[in-house]
Design a protein around this motif. Sequence first.
Motif, PDB file in Angstrom:
ATOM      1  N   MET A   1      45.672  44.922  42.921  1.00 16.32           N
ATOM      2  CA  MET A   1      45.219  43.679  43.538  1.00 16.32           C
ATOM      3  C   MET A   1      46.417  42.790  43.846  1.00 16.32           C
ATOM      4  SD  MET A   1      41.812  42.606  41.331  1.00 16.32           S
ATOM      5  CE  MET A   1      42.871  41.831  40.166  1.00 16.32           C
ATOM      6  N   ASN A   2      47.331  42.676  42.885  1.00 14.71           N
ATOM      7  CA  ASN A   2      48.487  41.802  43.073  1.00 14.71           C
ATOM      8  C   ASN A   2      49.336  42.246  44.253  1.00 14.71           C
ATOM      9  OD1 ASN A   2      47.691  40.331  40.863  1.00 14.71           O
ATOM     10  ND2 ASN A   2      49.023  41.419  39.442  1.00 14.71           N
ATOM     11  N   GLU A   3      49.571  43.549  44.384  1.00 14.66           N
ATOM     12  CA  GLU A   3      50.378  44.056  45.488  1.00 14.66           C
ATOM     13  C   GLU A   3      49.715  43.821  46.833  1.00 14.66           C
ATOM     14  OE1 GLU A   3      51.550  48.079  44.854  1.00 14.66           O
ATOM     15  OE2 GLU A   3      52.311  47.635  42.851  1.00 14.66           O
ATOM     16  N   ARG A   4      48.410  43.770  46.857  1.00 18.36           N
ATOM     17  CA  ARG A   4      47.670  43.526  48.097  1.00 18.36           C
ATOM     18  C   ARG A   4      47.449  42.033  48.338  1.00 18.36           C
ATOM     19  NH1 ARG A   4      48.646  48.222  49.815  1.00 18.36           N
ATOM     20  NH2 ARG A   4      47.348  49.948  49.225  1.00 18.36           N
ATOM     21  N   GLY A   5      47.885  41.210  47.377  1.00 15.96           N
ATOM     22  CA  GLY A   5      47.689  39.768  47.519  1.00 15.96           C
ATOM     23  C   GLY A   5      46.228  39.383  47.426  1.00 15.96           C
ATOM     24  N   MET A   6      45.498  40.084  46.570  1.00 14.71           N
ATOM     25  CA  MET A   6      44.056  39.918  46.472  1.00 14.71           C
ATOM     26  C   MET A   6      43.688  39.377  45.091  1.00 14.71           C
ATOM     27  SD  MET A   6      41.336  43.012  47.189  1.00 14.71           S
ATOM     28  CE  MET A   6      42.293  43.654  48.536  1.00 14.71           C
ATOM     29  N   THR A   7      42.724  38.504  45.052  1.00 10.80           N
ATOM     30  CA  THR A   7      42.230  38.012  43.765  1.00 10.80           C
ATOM     31  C   THR A   7      41.127  38.930  43.266  1.00 10.80           C
ATOM     32  OG1 THR A   7      40.501  36.632  44.722  1.00 10.80           O
ATOM     33  CG2 THR A   7      42.699  35.618  44.451  1.00 10.80           C
ATOM     34  N   GLN A   8      40.798  38.773  41.994  1.00  8.09           N
ATOM     35  CA  GLN A   8      39.711  39.557  41.426  1.00  8.09           C
ATOM     36  C   GLN A   8      38.401  39.230  42.139  1.00  8.09           C
ATOM     37  OE1 GLN A   8      39.400  39.428  37.152  1.00  8.09           O
ATOM     38  NE2 GLN A   8      37.327  40.236  37.149  1.00  8.09           N
ATOM     39  N   ALA A   9      38.196  37.966  42.436  1.00  8.56           N
ATOM     40  CA  ALA A   9      36.966  37.553  43.133  1.00  8.56           C
ATOM     41  C   ALA A   9      36.877  38.204  44.514  1.00  8.56           C
ATOM     42  CB  ALA A   9      36.916  36.041  43.253  1.00  8.56           C
ATOM     43  N   GLU A  10      38.007  38.291  45.228  1.00  9.63           N
ATOM     44  CA  GLU A  10      38.005  38.927  46.551  1.00  9.63           C
ATOM     45  C   GLU A  10      37.699  40.421  46.431  1.00  9.63           C
ATOM     46  OE1 GLU A  10      41.115  36.341  49.221  1.00  9.63           O
ATOM     47  OE2 GLU A  10      41.942  37.662  47.685  1.00  9.63           O
ATOM     48  N   LEU A  11      38.282  41.066  45.420  1.00  8.72           N
ATOM     49  CA  LEU A  11      38.014  42.489  45.232  1.00  8.72           C
ATOM     50  C   LEU A  11      36.550  42.718  44.870  1.00  8.72           C
ATOM     51  CD1 LEU A  11      39.139  45.337  45.254  1.00  8.72           C
ATOM     52  CD2 LEU A  11      39.850  45.019  42.870  1.00  8.72           C
ATOM     53  N   LEU A  40      36.613  50.997  44.898  1.00 15.38           N
ATOM     54  CA  LEU A  40      37.915  50.384  44.604  1.00 15.38           C
ATOM     55  C   LEU A  40      39.020  51.013  45.454  1.00 15.38           C
ATOM     56  CD1 LEU A  40      37.584  50.137  40.737  1.00 15.38           C
ATOM     57  CD2 LEU A  40      37.769  48.203  42.327  1.00 15.38           C
ATOM     58  N   CYS A  41      39.000  52.335  45.588  1.00 15.43           N
ATOM     59  CA  CYS A  41      40.020  53.017  46.395  1.00 15.43           C
ATOM     60  C   CYS A  41      39.972  52.577  47.851  1.00 15.43           C
ATOM     61  CB  CYS A  41      39.833  54.536  46.300  1.00 15.43           C
ATOM     62  SG  CYS A  41      40.243  55.194  44.684  1.00 15.43           S
ATOM     63  N   ARG A  42      38.778  52.462  48.377  1.00 13.51           N
ATOM     64  CA  ARG A  42      38.640  52.014  49.769  1.00 13.51           C
ATOM     65  C   ARG A  42      39.144  50.588  49.943  1.00 13.51           C
ATOM     66  NH1 ARG A  42      35.082  55.162  52.997  1.00 13.51           N
ATOM     67  NH2 ARG A  42      34.095  56.806  51.789  1.00 13.51           N
ATOM     68  N   ALA A  43      38.757  49.708  49.025  1.00 16.72           N
ATOM     69  CA  ALA A  43      39.148  48.298  49.137  1.00 16.72           C
ATOM     70  C   ALA A  43      40.646  48.110  48.976  1.00 16.72           C
ATOM     71  CB  ALA A  43      38.393  47.466  48.099  1.00 16.72           C
ATOM     72  N   LEU A  44      41.264  48.902  48.101  1.00 21.19           N
ATOM     73  CA  LEU A  44      42.700  48.759  47.834  1.00 21.19           C
ATOM     74  C   LEU A  44      43.547  49.722  48.666  1.00 21.19           C
ATOM     75  CD1 LEU A  44      42.465  48.408  43.964  1.00 21.19           C
ATOM     76  CD2 LEU A  44      42.936  46.586  45.629  1.00 21.19           C
TER      77      LEU A  44
END
Length: 137
Positions: A1-11, A40-44
């Motif tokens: 998530m951090n590498e993608r600049g994504m928050t837990q809520a966004e994921l 998770l794999c698709r989202a990340l």
Amino acid sequence: MNERGMTQAELCALTGIPKSAMTQYIHASFRPKQNRTDLLCRALNVSPAWIMGLTDTRSAYGVITTELTVDEDRLVRAYREHPELRSEFLRVVDMTQSPKVFRAAKSKDGRVAPSVENRSSEWIQRISDAPETDEEL
């Protein structure tokens, strides 16, 4: 998530996985089942093997290797970091597609049926700018 600049809520929003379950996955209290691992794999955009810790290679989901250009990465990050602008991003993307035009009337000789046709933006602009009445000519 951090590498993608994504928050837990966004994921959670992208995957539909509840925040409580996501927290358990992040803290390794529980492992996600196959369907959630796939989400998770698709989202990340990572491989299932990587997310399960079976490989060090973080290949893209469904693709052996995928590299984003700097501009593509900036666009993806901006899309994720500014949800208030997402509709504008999507509007711009829609503008790059060939617009569809519905032709309702048949030709004078009756050989051409109504249909939906792809037309260029330039064609649509010329039609929009064309005079509609004899007085406008």
